[in-house]
Scaffold this motif. Structure first.
Motif, PDB file in Angstrom:
ATOM      1  N   SER A  50       0.867  -1.181   0.000  1.00  0.00           N
ATOM      2  CA  SER A  50       0.000   0.000   0.000  1.00  0.00           C
ATOM      3  C   SER A  50       0.898   1.223   0.000  1.00  0.00           C
ATOM      4  CB  SER A  50      -0.914   0.012   1.234  1.00  0.00           C
ATOM      5  OG  SER A  50      -0.199   0.416   2.384  1.00  0.00           O
ATOM      6  N   ILE A  51       0.303   2.359  -0.138  1.00  0.00           N
ATOM      7  CA  ILE A  51       1.060   3.604  -0.112  1.00  0.00           C
ATOM      8  C   ILE A  51       1.691   3.825   1.263  1.00  0.00           C
ATOM      9  CG2 ILE A  51      -0.877   5.084   0.538  1.00  0.00           C
ATOM     10  CD1 ILE A  51       0.309   7.089  -1.569  1.00  0.00           C
ATOM     11  N   LYS A  52       1.217   3.075   2.263  1.00  0.00           N
ATOM     12  CA  LYS A  52       1.735   3.239   3.625  1.00  0.00           C
ATOM     13  C   LYS A  52       2.540   2.031   4.106  1.00  0.00           C
ATOM     14  CE  LYS A  52      -1.697   6.607   4.968  1.00  0.00           C
ATOM     15  NZ  LYS A  52      -2.803   6.900   5.888  1.00  0.00           N
ATOM     16  N   SER A  53       2.932   1.154   3.203  1.00  0.00           N
ATOM     17  CA  SER A  53       3.792   0.033   3.592  1.00  0.00           C
ATOM     18  C   SER A  53       5.145   0.535   4.079  1.00  0.00           C
ATOM     19  CB  SER A  53       3.983  -0.926   2.419  1.00  0.00           C
ATOM     20  OG  SER A  53       2.777  -1.590   2.121  1.00  0.00           O
ATOM     21  N   ASP A  54       5.680   1.581   3.435  1.00  0.00           N
ATOM     22  CA  ASP A  54       6.958   2.137   3.867  1.00  0.00           C
ATOM     23  C   ASP A  54       6.856   2.774   5.247  1.00  0.00           C
ATOM     24  OD1 ASP A  54       5.349   4.190   2.872  1.00  0.00           O
ATOM     25  OD2 ASP A  54       7.022   5.335   2.067  1.00  0.00           O
ATOM     26  N   VAL A  55       5.693   3.306   5.578  1.00  0.00           N
ATOM     27  CA  VAL A  55       5.470   3.909   6.900  1.00  0.00           C
ATOM     28  C   VAL A  55       5.592   2.824   7.968  1.00  0.00           C
ATOM     29  CG1 VAL A  55       3.804   5.115   8.372  1.00  0.00           C
ATOM     30  CG2 VAL A  55       4.002   5.725   5.952  1.00  0.00           C
ATOM     31  N   PHE A  56       5.007   1.659   7.698  1.00  0.00           N
ATOM     32  CA  PHE A  56       5.095   0.549   8.637  1.00  0.00           C
ATOM     33  C   PHE A  56       6.561   0.175   8.867  1.00  0.00           C
ATOM     34  CE2 PHE A  56       5.297  -3.831   9.917  1.00  0.00           C
ATOM     35  CZ  PHE A  56       4.322  -3.915  10.898  1.00  0.00           C
ATOM     36  N   SER A  57       7.300  -0.001   7.787  1.00  0.00           N
ATOM     37  CA  SER A  57       8.713  -0.373   7.889  1.00  0.00           C
ATOM     38  C   SER A  57       9.508   0.675   8.660  1.00  0.00           C
ATOM     39  CB  SER A  57       9.318  -0.550   6.498  1.00  0.00           C
ATOM     40  OG  SER A  57       8.617  -1.538   5.788  1.00  0.00           O
ATOM     41  N   PHE A  58       9.225   1.937   8.408  1.00  0.00           N
ATOM     42  CA  PHE A  58       9.899   3.021   9.112  1.00  0.00           C
ATOM     43  C   PHE A  58       9.634   2.933  10.618  1.00  0.00           C
ATOM     44  CE2 PHE A  58       9.889   7.307  10.931  1.00  0.00           C
ATOM     45  CZ  PHE A  58      11.189   7.711  10.630  1.00  0.00           C
ATOM     46  N   GLY A  59       8.396   2.677  10.998  1.00  0.00           N
ATOM     47  CA  GLY A  59       8.057   2.568  12.413  1.00  0.00           C
ATOM     48  C   GLY A  59       8.815   1.449  13.101  1.00  0.00           C
ATOM     49  N   CYS A 105       2.981   4.467  13.319  1.00  0.00           N
ATOM     50  CA  CYS A 105       3.405   3.942  12.013  1.00  0.00           C
ATOM     51  C   CYS A 105       3.147   2.443  11.861  1.00  0.00           C
ATOM     52  CB  CYS A 105       4.896   4.204  11.806  1.00  0.00           C
ATOM     53  SG  CYS A 105       5.313   5.938  11.587  1.00  0.00           S
ATOM     54  N   VAL A 106       3.096   1.707  12.957  1.00  0.00           N
ATOM     55  CA  VAL A 106       2.981   0.248  12.861  1.00  0.00           C
ATOM     56  C   VAL A 106       1.557  -0.245  13.117  1.00  0.00           C
ATOM     57  CG1 VAL A 106       5.417  -0.185  13.351  1.00  0.00           C
ATOM     58  CG2 VAL A 106       3.781  -0.116  15.254  1.00  0.00           C
ATOM     59  N   GLN A 107       0.590   0.594  12.851  1.00  0.00           N
ATOM     60  CA  GLN A 107      -0.803   0.201  12.996  1.00  0.00           C
ATOM     61  C   GLN A 107      -1.140  -0.906  12.003  1.00  0.00           C
ATOM     62  OE1 GLN A 107      -2.932   2.021  15.566  1.00  0.00           O
ATOM     63  NE2 GLN A 107      -0.750   1.856  15.924  1.00  0.00           N
ATOM     64  N   HIS A 108      -2.034  -1.788  12.407  1.00  0.00           N
ATOM     65  CA  HIS A 108      -2.392  -2.933  11.574  1.00  0.00           C
ATOM     66  C   HIS A 108      -2.990  -2.502  10.232  1.00  0.00           C
ATOM     67  CE1 HIS A 108      -3.406  -7.055  10.636  1.00  0.00           C
ATOM     68  NE2 HIS A 108      -4.603  -6.638  10.276  1.00  0.00           N
ATOM     69  N   HIS A 109      -3.912  -1.573  10.265  1.00  0.00           N
ATOM     70  CA  HIS A 109      -4.589  -1.132   9.040  1.00  0.00           C
ATOM     71  C   HIS A 109      -3.870   0.085   8.456  1.00  0.00           C
ATOM     72  CE1 HIS A 109      -7.864  -3.877   9.749  1.00  0.00           C
ATOM     73  NE2 HIS A 109      -7.916  -3.451  10.991  1.00  0.00           N
ATOM     74  N   ALA A 110      -3.575   0.024   7.179  1.00  0.00           N
ATOM     75  CA  ALA A 110      -2.847   1.106   6.508  1.00  0.00           C
ATOM     76  C   ALA A 110      -3.539   2.452   6.694  1.00  0.00           C
ATOM     77  CB  ALA A 110      -2.688   0.787   5.025  1.00  0.00           C
ATOM     78  N   GLU A 111      -4.866   2.453   6.666  1.00  0.00           N
ATOM     79  CA  GLU A 111      -5.582   3.733   6.795  1.00  0.00           C
ATOM     80  C   GLU A 111      -5.410   4.377   8.169  1.00  0.00           C
ATOM     81  OE1 GLU A 111      -8.651   0.414   7.361  1.00  0.00           O
ATOM     82  OE2 GLU A 111      -7.109   0.854   5.894  1.00  0.00           O
ATOM     83  N   LEU A 115       4.875  12.219   5.160  1.00  0.00           N
ATOM     84  CA  LEU A 115       4.916  13.662   5.392  1.00  0.00           C
ATOM     85  C   LEU A 115       4.421  13.982   6.796  1.00  0.00           C
ATOM     86  CD1 LEU A 115       5.329  16.581   4.534  1.00  0.00           C
ATOM     87  CD2 LEU A 115       3.048  16.520   3.504  1.00  0.00           C
ATOM     88  N   THR A 116       3.332  13.360   7.201  1.00  0.00           N
ATOM     89  CA  THR A 116       2.793  13.579   8.536  1.00  0.00           C
ATOM     90  C   THR A 116       3.761  13.077   9.603  1.00  0.00           C
ATOM     91  OG1 THR A 116       0.546  13.399   7.670  1.00  0.00           O
ATOM     92  CG2 THR A 116       0.806  13.165  10.047  1.00  0.00           C
ATOM     93  N   VAL A 117       4.424  11.960   9.336  1.00  0.00           N
ATOM     94  CA  VAL A 117       5.422  11.431  10.276  1.00  0.00           C
ATOM     95  C   VAL A 117       6.516  12.471  10.514  1.00  0.00           C
ATOM     96  CG1 VAL A 117       7.255   9.712  10.556  1.00  0.00           C
ATOM     97  CG2 VAL A 117       4.998   9.003   9.766  1.00  0.00           C
ATOM     98  N   VAL A 118       7.035  13.041   9.437  1.00  0.00           N
ATOM     99  CA  VAL A 118       8.091  14.052   9.563  1.00  0.00           C
ATOM    100  C   VAL A 118       7.590  15.246  10.359  1.00  0.00           C
ATOM    101  CG1 VAL A 118       9.536  15.687   8.282  1.00  0.00           C
ATOM    102  CG2 VAL A 118       9.296  13.330   7.472  1.00  0.00           C
TER     103      VAL A 118
END
Length: 152
Positions: A21-30, A94-100, A106-109
């Motif tokens: 998903s567009i937020k798979s990288d967010v999960f990995s970052f977390g 960032c490591v929430q189960h559901h991508a949404e 950007l929000t993380v930064v």
């Protein structure tokens, strides 16, 4: 078959359905942020009091108001504790189960560089061994699904 122990940086949507998903990288970052703060890898993490992985342990400490216990000794003496605790909070978002439920990068930064209030995270993905077994079952069902085509 999916092995939850190998889920170090893999988002749940990829682990279960094979889709990024567009937020798979967010999960990995977390996951990476939690590993840096703790000084241990997610898939190698263990704790004597429970069977949680690093994500579950960080979540447990956060809920109990003890996130400071996650911080490795080297970080406790060399960094501003407030910033490290905020980084733990952001990593849990960032490591929430559901991508949404995960923020965008950007929000993380923006969350990391600001001092404003942060939303409360939900229970993270891959919370414990039971969660791993659940994913293994889903992955095996997904792999075993057959589609039969009949010509008309």
């Amino acid at each position: 078959m999916f092995n939850g122990q190998d889920s170090g940086y893999i988002s749940p949507e990829y682990a279960v359905h094979g889709r990024f998903s567009i937020k798979s990288d967010v999960f990995s970052f977390g996951v990476l942020v939690l590993e840096i703060i703790c000084g241990k890898k997610n898939k190698e993490f263990s704790h004597g009091d429970h069977n949680d992985n690093l994500l579950g342990h960080a979540w447990r400490l956060f809920k109990e108001g003890g996130s400071i216990e996650l911080i490795s000794g080297s970080l406790q003496t060399s960094h501003v504790i407030f910033e490290v605790l905020r980084s733990i909070h952001v990593a849990l978002l960032c490591v929430q189960h559901h991508a949404e439920d995960r923020p965008t990068m950007l929000t993380v930064v923006l969350m990391l560089v600001s001092e404003g209030p942060l939303p409360d995270p939900k229970q993270p993905a891959f919370f414990n061994e039971e969660g791993f077994r659940e994913l293994e079952i889903l992955a095996s069902v997904d792999e075993a699904t057959l589609t039969m085509l009949y010509a008309r």
